[in-house]
Scaffold this motif. Structure first.
Motif, PDB file in Angstrom:
ATOM      1  N   ASP A 104     -14.850   1.252 -13.335  1.00  0.00           N
ATOM      2  CA  ASP A 104     -14.686   1.713 -11.950  1.00  0.00           C
ATOM      3  C   ASP A 104     -13.206   1.798 -11.568  1.00  0.00           C
ATOM      4  O   ASP A 104     -12.775   2.805 -10.994  1.00  0.00           O
ATOM      5  CB  ASP A 104     -15.456   0.822 -10.980  1.00  0.00           C
ATOM      6  CG  ASP A 104     -16.965   0.968 -11.114  1.00  0.00           C
ATOM      7  OD1 ASP A 104     -17.416   1.948 -11.750  1.00  0.00           O
ATOM      8  OD2 ASP A 104     -17.693   0.099 -10.589  1.00  0.00           O
ATOM      9  N   GLU A 141     -10.767   5.034 -10.475  1.00  0.00           N
ATOM     10  CA  GLU A 141      -9.900   4.949  -9.295  1.00  0.00           C
ATOM     11  C   GLU A 141      -8.447   5.282  -9.637  1.00  0.00           C
ATOM     12  O   GLU A 141      -7.748   5.926  -8.857  1.00  0.00           O
ATOM     13  CB  GLU A 141      -9.982   3.544  -8.700  1.00  0.00           C
ATOM     14  CG  GLU A 141      -9.121   3.321  -7.480  1.00  0.00           C
ATOM     15  CD  GLU A 141      -9.168   1.879  -6.995  1.00  0.00           C
ATOM     16  OE1 GLU A 141      -8.204   1.453  -6.358  1.00  0.00           O
ATOM     17  OE2 GLU A 141     -10.177   1.185  -7.261  1.00  0.00           O
ATOM     18  N   GLY A 166     -18.905  -1.987 -15.266  1.00  0.00           N
ATOM     19  CA  GLY A 166     -18.405  -1.465 -14.006  1.00  0.00           C
ATOM     20  C   GLY A 166     -17.086  -2.065 -13.566  1.00  0.00           C
ATOM     21  O   GLY A 166     -16.233  -1.371 -13.015  1.00  0.00           O
TER      22      GLY A 166
END
Length: 112
Positions: free
Chosen positions: A32, A36, A28
């Motif tokens: 992540d 983004e 993650g």
């Protein structure tokens, strides 16, 4: 070949390999931010492979320096591109991460 070069190059290889493996395992803290920044998921395996290949090239460069030079140049360019991607996404608080990963790869070039 100096001890400093071996240590810095080994550190650069470990960091690049860890980062590449983190993409493959979909950690993650790596994927992540990719979401983004708008990096397409179809690119993730290629990006991870580039990092792992750079790490392998740095290790091979301990025995055949020309491969290490090429791998270090590739990793510096990769992480420069990553920094540009972060800046383009206006995620200024994350720009230090690609630079931290780039630093030992760049240092290995100067220590050779």
């Amino acid at each position: 070949m100096s001890v400093t070069y071996v240590v810095v190059t080994s550190l650069a290889a470990f960091m690049a390999g860890f980062s590449g493996a983190s993409i493959f395992f979909r950690a993650g803290f790596v994927v992540d931010p990719l979401v983004e920044y708008g990096v397409p998921q179809s690119w993730w395996n290629l990006l991870g492979a580039a990092k792992v290949a750079g790490a392998a090239g740095l290790v091979a460069g301990l025995f055949l320096p020309v491969i290490g030079v090429l791998a270090a140049i590739g990793l510096v360019l990769y992480f420069a591109g990553a920094a540009i991607t972060v800046l383009r996404a206006r995620s200024f608080g994350h720009v230090q991460w690609p630079l931290i990963y780039m630093a030992p790869a760049a240092a290995s070039l100067f220590l050779l």
